[in-house]
Design an enzyme around this catalytic site. Structure first.
Site, PDB file in Angstrom:
ATOM      1  CG  HIS A  62     -34.794  -7.068 -26.055  1.00  0.00           C
ATOM      2  ND1 HIS A  62     -34.450  -5.771 -26.329  1.00  0.00           N
ATOM      3  CD2 HIS A  62     -34.430  -7.303 -24.774  1.00  0.00           C
ATOM      4  CE1 HIS A  62     -33.897  -5.245 -25.257  1.00  0.00           C
ATOM      5  NE2 HIS A  62     -33.871  -6.142 -24.291  1.00  0.00           N
ATOM      6  N   GLY A 105     -22.467  -4.948 -27.040  1.00  0.00           N
ATOM      7  CA  GLY A 105     -23.413  -4.167 -27.815  1.00  0.00           C
ATOM      8  C   GLY A 105     -24.818  -4.664 -27.647  1.00  0.00           C
ATOM      9  NE  ARG A 151     -30.433  -5.259 -12.816  1.00  0.00           N
ATOM     10  CZ  ARG A 151     -31.244  -4.240 -13.077  1.00  0.00           C
ATOM     11  NH1 ARG A 151     -31.174  -3.145 -12.355  1.00  0.00           N
ATOM     12  NH2 ARG A 151     -32.116  -4.298 -14.048  1.00  0.00           N
ATOM     13  CG  ASP A 152     -26.048  -5.584 -18.687  1.00  0.00           C
ATOM     14  OD1 ASP A 152     -26.401  -6.706 -18.288  1.00  0.00           O
ATOM     15  OD2 ASP A 152     -26.656  -4.966 -19.581  1.00  0.00           O
ATOM     16  CG  HIS A 195     -34.903   0.391 -21.259  1.00  0.00           C
ATOM     17  ND1 HIS A 195     -35.503   0.616 -20.059  1.00  0.00           N
ATOM     18  CD2 HIS A 195     -34.954  -0.940 -21.446  1.00  0.00           C
ATOM     19  CE1 HIS A 195     -35.896  -0.531 -19.539  1.00  0.00           C
ATOM     20  NE2 HIS A 195     -35.572  -1.494 -20.359  1.00  0.00           N
ATOM     21  CD  GLN A 246     -38.805  -3.061 -17.454  1.00  0.00           C
ATOM     22  OE1 GLN A 246     -39.247  -2.039 -17.956  1.00  0.00           O
ATOM     23  NE2 GLN A 246     -37.910  -3.814 -18.062  1.00  0.00           N
TER      24      GLN A 246
END
EC number: 6.3.5.3
Lengths: 222, 719
Positions: free
Chosen positions: B47, B525, B114-115, B93, B238
């Protein structure tokens, strides 16, 4: 005319509401929820949509305890105008500026779509630009818009002509199809639909513009 | 607190393969501590390290005059003129969403937002591409409801309009759903924030929510196949809090405007570890962290847990020390944690202190630059056998089969749970094709689409990869936009299997060829591998997210056909039925080759649509379901019937590429025909809109009847 738009930390329609006020010719000030006073000369307070404090439980309840709440209540008590949209409507009921409560939608899901509203009274600055019974297409976007009030309160709202808007097709289970209600002095309006999202023909509708224009005109007369 | 002893079992549990363990020992020259093992495992898992895919990702076209920043940062940055930039990315996700659909999907949305705002952009649009197992599978309904509610719950509260996406169902996703989330934001092109740290002795600041034990080991979990022990993995998912994220957004944007930020990185997968290493590595610096200063939600957290926690809504920043007070005041205003947890150091070192102990002392640059990289063996996917005889079906029965399937039925059940209008700039809301959002306060707009046809990719990875890009190109074109750039979210099975790796390689080659030909480079990506359960892989699903620009709002094509308007196909129709929606939905047949994509024809047709946009009352891309489905959808949206003259199934349901369906008044036909002839673009008059009947080659049904089916089938399938 001066509008003050309140921002709680989780407000997300504050800019949109400010833009709508500006388009109608208001001078707009932005107010932070930790402020304890409104700008001098505020004519109308806008309480915007969003999720004021996350609102995971009982929407608007924490916002009603913010420092700015006392100033908004004092403004209303002096006969000032207040417009609460969506989460703002929830906040105004928690501030006790409007009767009733907004419960979870009958369908239990968040619902965003453009719906038909009927103008139920024209006897307010907010609605005077419309005709009674006029049909408006206005977006809704909420999870907790199911308006609920005790029988006596509902009787009073009806008797005093304080139901501002009703839904053409009830999307959330609200009593009497109520989409928006007025205060006793008719200067506080809370509504679940978003007139500030129907305020520009490019966005697919302009039916909300009359509310802001009417308010501008109605306040000028008052 | 003493740490567990390192045993071969513990190493294996961290997903570290024997050759990787040798490499690790070679780098360190000693046994790692438990915390160090956790850090390596986080940085070296699939990941975070892209170790199986890197070799191939490097082959993708990523540059162009419009590209300000390509892959490698939190998101891609693309010039949209007037000193403004659009910043976007798509990320998966998948595994968390299968284990805990609501929180898994919600935190997927949170992570991608957030990215985008880590780079200084205010998010203005979101999309999501969802793939589920068949509706009859016992988990599907639960997953669909949870994922949709999770996406809505997060995005709606955060305040970003969800303007597009896809939802598909296929048995290959029964044990492994896909949740790919896209976000785009807007920033001034000269005010973009990057993750490169600079300066020695600069404070490293922790921002946002407190650190808890949630998500510990999440990135490693996301890099493994599933088996029937997945329920035990729920604690690695999370929990999201959109209210904190909204405050973090506002606080970060204020902070960036204050000039206090040297570099900033969101804490996503492998939280504190990944963000600190990335900032240090890019800046050629070391990082020292004092974990006692990390805001903690739970008592007695260990260094290992803090370094691997994936608690949400957190950022790490390198701060200009002279502006500390300004920065702190902003976070106090928004009631968020602000803590100096370390500093940049000159040597190549990742030094983690907790209590009075050194918990990790690693050569920082080796953590990412020396991550393993594999040239996995792959075999080219064999050519698909030709499609045999197609069973007979009456045209309206074929259309009904599509409308009754949740794959092609109206998706209002999904998108009405998303706020698509917050921001009051949404010009085209979700439903069909691309979503369009006005650039606030300007006369420009951006268009967003997300596309892939996994059946095609399985049958023919190269053509399927091309097709995903081509369909995105067409969807942007159909609203009048000029495609700008692309983000790819590559979801595949286990790359250690050569045939899966072959799908991956083929799809990348196809995507590369298409983005080069259509001038929409890849700027960001994400790769999600190991999407398998009990050894059975998903359909290869390289989701393409693409962004286009409308330089003027007058360029928008967003109308509906009027009574009497003509239905015209732009592009050539041959009647390709291999891997078509009709065969899959009406007969359960997934056979034949994918349609081939002529990229030159795509470009020609796209340019023709843009050049003639004023001529069209409405325009849509022709994709799966072909003419019959597109004509029905266009007509139904206008409350009209439609009459298509052709009766041939291939013509009605074929999925030839490089085609659009347009509606135009009869008076416009002659001029459009002449323009098409001049441009060398095929044009065919195929029917007419109007009335209340849908007629396909003489077979007909009442619009109201088909409309009721179209509008109810999705809810019926998942409820």
């Amino acid at each position: 005319m001066k509008a003050a738009v309140v921002t709680f930390p989780g407000s997300n329609c504050d800019r949109d509401l400010a833009v709508a006020f500006e388009r109608a010719g208001f001078e707009v000030a932005r107010v932070w929820h930790k402020d304890s006073a409104l700008p001098a000369g505020t004519d109308v307070v806008g309480v915007p949509g969003g999720f004021s404090f996350g609102d995971y439980l009982r929407c608007g309840a924490i916002a009603a305890q913010s420092p700015i709440a006392a100033a908004v209540q004092a403004h209303a008590a002096r006969g000032g105008y207040v417009l609460g949209i969506c989460n703002g409507f929830q906040v105004l009921t928690e501030m006790r500026l409007l009767p009733g409560a907004l419960m979870r939608n009958a369908g239990l899901t968040f619902n965003c779509k453009t719906v038909e509203l009927k103008v139920a009274t024209t006897a307010s600055a907010f609605t005077q630009a419309y005709a009674r019974g006029q049909s408006l297409m206005i977006p809704i976007a909420h999870h907790d818009g199911n308006y609920t009030i005790d029988a006596e309160g509902l009787q009073r709202l009806r008797g005093e002509d304080r139901i501002a808007f009703t839904y053409g097709q009830n999307p959330n289970g609200s009593m009497d199809d109520i989409a928006g209600v007025l205060s006793e002095n008719r200067r506080v309006l809370g509504m679940m639909p978003h007139p500030e999202r129907a305020n520009d023909p490019l966005l697919g509708g302009n039916d909300g513009a009359g509310l802001f224009a009417g308010l501008m005109g109605g306040m000028a007369l008052a | 607190m003493s740490e567990p002893e390192i045993t071969p079992e513990i190493v294996a549990k961290h997903g570290i393969k024997p050759d990787e363990w040798e490499r690790l020992l070679g780098i360190l020259g000693r046994m790692p501590s438990f915390t160090e093992l956790g850090i390596f495992s986080a940085m070296w898992n699939e990941h975070c390290s892209y170790k199986s895919s890197k070799k191939w990702l490097r082959t993708l076209p990523t540059t162009g005059p419009q590209v300000i920043c390509g892959p490698g940062e939190n998101a891609g940055v693309v010039d949209i003129g007037d000193g403004q930039a659009v910043i976007f990315k798509m990320e998966s996700h998948n595994h968390p969403s299968y284990i805990e659909p609501h929180q898994g999907a919600a935190t997927g949305v949170g992570g991608i937002l957030r990215d985008v705002f880590t780079m200084g952009a205010r998010p203005i649009a979101a999309m999501n591409s969802l793939s589920f197992g068949v509706p009859a599978h016992p988990k599907t309904s639960h997953l669909v409801k949870g994922v949709v509610e999770g996406i809505g719950g997060y995005g709606n509260a955060f305040g970003v309009p969800t303007v597009g996406g896809e939802v598909r169902f296929h048995k290959s996703y029964n044990g492994n759903c896909l949740v790919n989330a896209f976000a785009a934001g807007l920033a001034d092109a000269d005010k973009i924030f990057y993750s490169v740290a600079s300066g020695v002795g600069m404070p490293v600041v922790y921002l946002g929510a407190k650190t808890g034990r949630d998500g510990v080991g999440g990135a490693t979990m996301a890099s493994a196949e599933f088996d029937d022990t997945i329920e035990e993995k729920r604690p690695t998912v999370q929990v999201g809090d959109p209210f904190t994220e909204k405050r973090l957004l506002e606080a970060c944007l204020e902070l960036m405007a204050s000039g206090a930020v040297i570099s900033i990185q969101d804490m996503g997968a492998a939280g504190l570890t990944c963000s600190a290493v990335e900032m240090g590595d890019k800046g050629g610096l070391g990082i020292k962290l004092q974990l006692d200063d990390v805001p903690q939600r739970e008592a007695h957290m260990t260094a290992y847990e803090m370094m691997l926690s994936e608690s949400q809504e957190r950022m790490l920043m390198v701060l200009k020390p002279e502006l500390e007070d300004v920065a702190r005041a902003i976070f106090v205003k928004w009631d968020l944690d602000f803590a100096i947890v370390g500093e940049t150091i000159p040597e190549d070192r990742f030094l983690i202190l907790h209590g009075n102990e050194v918990k990790a002392d690693l050569p920082l640059s080796k953590l990412s630059s020396s991550a393993p990289e594999y040239d996995r063996p792959w075999i080219e996917t064999p050519a698909a056998a030709p499609l045999g005889v197609v069973p007979e079906i009456a045209p309206i029965s074929g259309l009904r089969a599509l409308l009754a399937s949740p794959n092609y039925a109206q998706k209002a059940w999904v998108y009405e749970q998303y706020d698509s209008q917050v921001g009051a700039d949404t010009l085209v809301a979700p439903g069909l094709g691309a979503g369009v959002v006005r650039v606030h306060g300007t006369g420009k707009a951006l268009a967003f689409t997300s596309d892939v046809t996994p059946r095609y990719v399985k049958a023919n990875p190269f053509e399927g990869g091309k097709q995903a890009v081509a369909e995105a190109y067409r969807n942007l074109t159909a609203v009048g936009a000029t495609p700008l750039a692309t983000t790819d979210n590559l979801n595949f099975g286990n790359p250690e299997k050569p045939e899966i790796m072959g799908q991956f390689v083929g799809a990348i080659k196809g995507i590369g060829a298409a983005v080069a030909a259509l001038d929409m480079p890849i700027v960001s990506g994400n790769v999600s591998l190991y999407n398998e359960t009990d050894g059975s892989g998903i359909l290869p699903t390289p989701t393409i997210g693409a962004v286009g620009i409308l330089a003027s709002l007058d360029d928008l094509i967003a109308g509906r056909p009027a009574e009497g308007d003509l239905a015209v196909i732009i592009g050539a129709t041959k009647g390709h039925l291999g891997q078509s929606a009709l065969l899959a939905e009406a007969f359960g047949i997934e056979a034949g080759d994918a349609p081939h994509v002529d990229l030159a024809a795509e470009k020609l047709a796209g340019d023709f649509i843009r050049a003639n946009r004023k001529a069209f009352a409405a325009c849509t891309d022709l994709g799966d379901g072909g003419l019959a489905l597109a004509a029905f959808e266009m007509a139904e949206g206008a409350g009209l019937g439609v009459k298509i003259d052709a009766a041939e199934i291939g013509f009605l349901f074929g999925e030839d590429q490089a085609r659009y369906l347009v509606a135009l008044p009869q008076s416009g036909l002659a001029a459009l025909t002449a323009a098409a002839k001049a441009a060398g673009v095929p044009l065919a008059l195929v029917g007419q809109f109007g009335g209340k009947t849908v007629s396909l080659g003489g077979d007909s049904a009442a619009l109201a009847d088909l409309s009721a089916l179209y509008r109810s089938a999705f809810a019926a399938a998942v409820a």
